[in-house]
Structure formats: structure tokens, C-alpha cells
Design a protein around this motif. Structure first.
Motif, mmCIF file in Angstrom:
data_model
loop_
_atom_site.group_PDB
_atom_site.id
_atom_site.type_symbol
_atom_site.label_atom_id
_atom_site.label_comp_id
_atom_site.label_asym_id
_atom_site.label_seq_id
_atom_site.Cartn_x
_atom_site.Cartn_y
_atom_site.Cartn_z
ATOM 1 N N PHE A 123 0.826 -1.206 0.000
ATOM 2 C CA PHE A 123 0.000 0.000 0.000
ATOM 3 C C PHE A 123 0.860 1.256 0.000
ATOM 4 N N LEU A 124 1.869 1.273 0.878
ATOM 5 C CA LEU A 124 2.737 2.448 0.947
ATOM 6 C C LEU A 124 3.565 2.587 -0.324
ATOM 7 N N ALA A 125 4.044 1.455 -0.874
ATOM 8 C CA ALA A 125 4.838 1.506 -2.099
ATOM 9 C C ALA A 125 4.023 2.073 -3.263
ATOM 10 N N VAL A 126 2.774 1.630 -3.387
ATOM 11 C CA VAL A 126 1.899 2.155 -4.443
ATOM 12 C C VAL A 126 1.637 3.639 -4.225
ATOM 13 N N HIS A 127 1.405 4.024 -2.970
ATOM 14 C CA HIS A 127 1.124 5.421 -2.641
ATOM 15 C C HIS A 127 2.249 6.332 -3.136
ATOM 16 N N HIS A 128 3.498 5.921 -2.955
ATOM 17 C CA HIS A 128 4.633 6.737 -3.392
ATOM 18 C C HIS A 128 4.842 6.653 -4.903
ATOM 19 N N ALA A 129 4.564 5.494 -5.500
ATOM 20 C CA ALA A 129 4.768 5.340 -6.944
ATOM 21 C C ALA A 129 3.822 6.214 -7.753
ATOM 22 N N LEU A 130 2.663 6.553 -7.189
ATOM 23 C CA LEU A 130 1.680 7.352 -7.919
ATOM 24 C C LEU A 130 2.129 8.791 -8.142
ATOM 25 N N ALA A 131 3.256 9.171 -7.549
ATOM 26 C CA ALA A 131 3.824 10.483 -7.846
ATOM 27 C C ALA A 131 4.459 10.509 -9.233
ATOM 28 N N TYR A 132 4.670 9.322 -9.836
ATOM 29 C CA TYR A 132 5.352 9.230 -11.127
ATOM 30 C C TYR A 132 4.455 8.711 -12.245
ATOM 31 N N THR A 133 3.271 8.218 -11.928
ATOM 32 C CA THR A 133 2.426 7.609 -12.950
ATOM 33 C C THR A 133 0.959 7.697 -12.559
ATOM 34 N N GLY A 134 0.085 7.460 -13.543
ATOM 35 C CA GLY A 134 -1.335 7.366 -13.273
ATOM 36 C C GLY A 134 -1.696 5.979 -12.774
ATOM 37 N N PRO A 135 -2.859 5.810 -12.170
ATOM 38 C CA PRO A 135 -3.209 4.521 -11.556
ATOM 39 C C PRO A 135 -3.408 3.390 -12.554
ATOM 40 N N LEU A 136 -4.012 3.672 -13.721
ATOM 41 C CA LEU A 136 -4.319 2.600 -14.670
ATOM 42 C C LEU A 136 -3.059 2.022 -15.301
ATOM 43 N N PHE A 137 -2.138 2.867 -15.712
ATOM 44 C CA PHE A 137 -0.878 2.377 -16.273
ATOM 45 C C PHE A 137 -0.120 1.570 -15.232
ATOM 46 N N PHE A 138 -0.116 2.042 -14.007
ATOM 47 C CA PHE A 138 0.603 1.349 -12.935
ATOM 48 C C PHE A 138 0.022 -0.045 -12.709
ATOM 49 N N VAL A 139 -1.316 -0.152 -12.605
ATOM 50 C CA VAL A 139 -1.952 -1.447 -12.369
ATOM 51 C C VAL A 139 -1.710 -2.379 -13.552
ATOM 52 N N GLY A 140 -1.842 -1.858 -14.784
ATOM 53 C CA GLY A 140 -1.624 -2.691 -15.958
ATOM 54 C C GLY A 140 -0.218 -3.249 -16.020
ATOM 55 N N LEU A 141 0.778 -2.410 -15.778
ATOM 56 C CA LEU A 141 2.165 -2.853 -15.840
ATOM 57 C C LEU A 141 2.490 -3.804 -14.690
ATOM 58 N N ARG A 142 1.953 -3.528 -13.525
ATOM 59 C CA ARG A 142 2.191 -4.386 -12.357
ATOM 60 C C ARG A 142 1.696 -5.805 -12.606
ATOM 61 N N PHE A 143 0.481 -5.949 -13.119
ATOM 62 C CA PHE A 143 -0.063 -7.284 -13.325
ATOM 63 C C PHE A 143 0.536 -7.960 -14.547
ATOM 64 N N LEU A 144 0.982 -7.194 -15.529
ATOM 65 C CA LEU A 144 1.676 -7.789 -16.671
ATOM 66 C C LEU A 144 2.980 -8.434 -16.211
ATOM 67 N N ILE A 145 3.736 -7.733 -15.382
ATOM 68 C CA ILE A 145 4.988 -8.285 -14.848
ATOM 69 C C ILE A 145 4.701 -9.515 -13.999
ATOM 70 N N ALA A 146 3.632 -9.446 -13.180
ATOM 71 C CA ALA A 146 3.269 -10.587 -12.337
ATOM 72 C C ALA A 146 2.924 -11.806 -13.185
ATOM 73 N N ALA A 147 2.172 -11.606 -14.283
ATOM 74 C CA ALA A 147 1.793 -12.711 -15.158
ATOM 75 C C ALA A 147 3.019 -13.331 -15.828
ATOM 76 N N VAL A 148 3.936 -12.490 -16.294
ATOM 77 C CA VAL A 148 5.149 -12.997 -16.945
ATOM 78 C C VAL A 148 5.989 -13.800 -15.958
ATOM 79 N N LEU A 149 6.185 -13.272 -14.757
ATOM 80 C CA LEU A 149 6.994 -13.973 -13.758
ATOM 81 C C LEU A 149 6.351 -15.296 -13.350
ATOM 82 N N LEU A 150 5.037 -15.290 -13.151
ATOM 83 C CA LEU A 150 4.353 -16.520 -12.761
ATOM 84 C C LEU A 150 4.414 -17.565 -13.873
ATOM 85 N N THR A 151 4.326 -17.114 -15.130
ATOM 86 C CA THR A 151 4.453 -18.042 -16.253
ATOM 87 C C THR A 151 5.844 -18.665 -16.297
ATOM 88 N N LEU A 152 6.868 -17.865 -16.070
ATOM 89 C CA LEU A 152 8.233 -18.387 -16.065
ATOM 90 C C LEU A 152 8.453 -19.382 -14.929
#
Length: 312
Positions: free
Chosen positions: A21-50
Motif C-alpha cells: 500500500f505504501l509503495a503504491v502510494h509513493h509510486a503514484l507520484a510518477y504515474t497514473g493509476p491505470l498504467f501502474f496497475v496494468g504494468l504491475r499485473f503484466l509483470i506478475a503474469a510474466v513472472l508466474l508463467t516463467l
């Protein structure tokens, strides 16, 4: 109390979950919420697939359908939660998000016509009282802003996710459906950027590292929960997950967040409501209707199987 390896992993996951929660709170100073969520889950999907590539296999139609529905709920829930984190402290977001547990029996009542148990109703009442204290810590007026409303809506979406997982868990492979739902959540978040007029942010090393770490954390959380809950009971797991907003509150306080005392007490009521909603009805109360019936029947009579007990 003794903890198995699976339960210790869930405790670790809960601590990591609270810190996101705190990490997301600080990251939003650099990006919008939708791009952040999309990229976060894309990375999670790639890592889980590997991690599971050798044994993953191809998803079935059922897994694709279930993963799409669950992914839509996840994408909506995290997008709204991340939007709320733009304007409220991370600890407040964590406490409000925890309302998804007592909300589940209410949604079951609404959509599946399954009335909630007495303990679930008590838990909802406690959690609602805690929500009012968070919204009105000064005791003056109800002071929910846009951030709190977005987070409350995200709790409803996460509760729907729980119901969808419960409805399909016995018909799907947990690894494949998790990858599908992460990809769907990521894709929907990226697509939603256009109607929301959210721009792709400029490159930032802080954002890149944060998204990579949180993507890895999401993969660990999803994979670890699927593995651990094969042997950990749902009630026991829920009790462990209750620590998530507590860890978020502690980490937020160390980072400098200072919630009013009334708001902290409201958060405590929400955590208590989450716990109570998952507890079974006390044995005395379960036997109460049977005792009353024996009194009305009087001596010399016998009764059938007690209400709620299975037939022999």
C-alpha cells in the motif's frame, strides 16, 4: 500456537501485502493509476508463467472464462484502490479494503440468495462502525472524500472476486487461471487508459524499480496463496489475512503517516469485524433452538434430528 510451513508463508505474504500500500502510494507520484496497475499485473503474469512454465499447460475454455471474469474483478478492484491511494493515506486504504471480507456474505445474500450467518451480521455491523469512525475521526460530520469512496468501491470488487473464485475453483487449475486473470486485469487496465485520458508516464528509475518489485510481489502473493490454501482452512487463512491492514498501518506509521486516534480505533473495529465474520456460531447459541423446543414438547416426547444437523 504452532504454524505450519504453509501458514508461515501466508504470514509472510500478509506482511508483504501490507507493505505494498505504501509503495503504491509513493509510486503514484510518477504515474497514473491505470498504467501502474496494468504494468504491475503484466509483470506478475510474466513472472508466474516463467515459474510454472514446465507444468503450466494450455488453459481450457472453462479456465479462460473464469480467468476473464476474475481478472475483470481484479482489474476493477485494484484500479479503483490505486485511484483512491492518490488522495488518502496507505493505512486508511488498507483498513477500508479489508471490508471485502464481511462484504462477501452480503453479496452472497444479494446474488445467490444465501442469507448471512449471525456472526457474519455481527462482523458487518462492527466493520460498518469502524468505517464511520474512519470517515468521521473528529466526531463532527461524515467526511468521506473521493479517495475513500474509490477504495470502498474497490472492496466491493474484491469481494466479487472472492465469490467468482469460490464458484470456479473446483473446475480449474489454479496456476493457469491465475495467469489468465492477471493478463486480463493488465489488459483491461491498459485499455481503460484511453477513455480515462491517462498518458503513459515518462521513464523513471524509481517507477521502474517499484513496478518490478510490486509485480514480483503480486506473483508471489498469488502463487503462494494458491499453494498454501490447499492445506490451510479458509477460516485459518482469513484470520492470518486479517493482519494485512495491521501491517499496512504499522508500516505507514513508521513512514510518517499519523491517523487520528478515532480513525485507528475504527481500523481496529474493521479488523475485529473481519475476524468475527469468519468465526462459527458459539455452541451455546447453536443449541438454543433445540433446548427451547424440548421445553415446549414437554416430558415423554422425542424430537427429530436437530435443525442444521445432517440426517444419519
Amino acid at each position: 500456537m504452532r504454524f505450519s510451513r504453509q501458514e508461515l508463508l501466508l504470514v509472510l505474504i500478509t506482511m508483504i501485502w501490507g507493505g505494498t500500500f505504501l509503495a503504491v502510494h509513493h509510486a503514484l507520484a510518477y504515474t497514473g493509476p491505470l498504467f501502474f496497475v496494468g504494468l504491475r499485473f503484466l509483470i506478475a503474469a510474466v513472472l508466474l508463467t516463467l515459474l510454472t512454465f514446465r507444468t503450466l499447460g494450455r488453459p481450457t475454455r472453462t479456465e479462460l472464462g473464469a480467468g476473464a471474469l476474475i481478472g475483470a474483478a481484479i482489474g476493477a478492484g485494484y484500479a479503483m484502490q490505486t485511484t483512491g491511494l492518490q488522495t488518502i493515506p496507505s493505512s486508511t486504504s488498507a483498513f477500508i479494503t479489508a471490508l471485502y471480507v464481511p462484504l462477501v456474505p452480503l453479496l452472497q445474500w444479494l446474488f445467490l440468495r444465501r442469507p448471512p450467518s449471525l456472526m457474519a451480521c455481527v462482523g458487518v455491523a462492527l466493520a460498518f462502525g469502524g468505517l464511520l469512525l474512519i470517515a468521521n475521526p473528529e466526531g463532527t460530520a461524515f467526511a468521506f472524500g473521493a479517495g475513500e469512496y474509490w477504495t470502498l468501491a474497490s472492496a466491493v470488487a474484491i469481494a466479487l472476486e472472492i465469490l467468482l473464485i469460490s464458484a470456479s475453483s473446483h473446475r480449474v487449475d489454479a496456476r493457469r487461471v491465475t495467469v489468465v486473470q492477471l493478463l486480463v486485469a493488465s489488459g483491461l487496465s491498459f485499455l481503460a487508459m484511453w477513455p480515462a485520458r491517462e498518458q503513459v508516464p515518462a521513464f523513471s528509475w524509481t517507477l521502474a524499480v517499484t513496478v518490478l518489485v510490486l509485480g514480483a510481489a503480486s506473483a508471489l502473493i498469488q502463487f503462494g496463496m494458491n499453494w498454501a490454501q490447499k492445506t490451510v482452512s479458509p477460516t485459518r487463512a482469513t484470520v492470518i489475512y486479517t493482519g494485512e491492514p495491521v501491517w499496512a498501518g504499522l508500516i505507514g506509521r513508521v513512514a510518517g503517516e499519523r491517523l487520528p486516534l478515532a480513525a485507528l480505533f475504527g481500523g481496529l473495529l474493521i479488523v475485529l469485524g473481519v475476524l468475527v465474520s469468519e468465526l462459527p456460531l458459539p455452541a451455546r447459541l447453536r443449541r438454543l433452538p433445540l433446548r427451547r423446543r424440548h421445553r415446549t414438547e414437554g416430558p415423554g416426547t422425542t424430537s427429530a434430528t436437530p435443525p442444521g444437523d445432517p440426517q444419519p
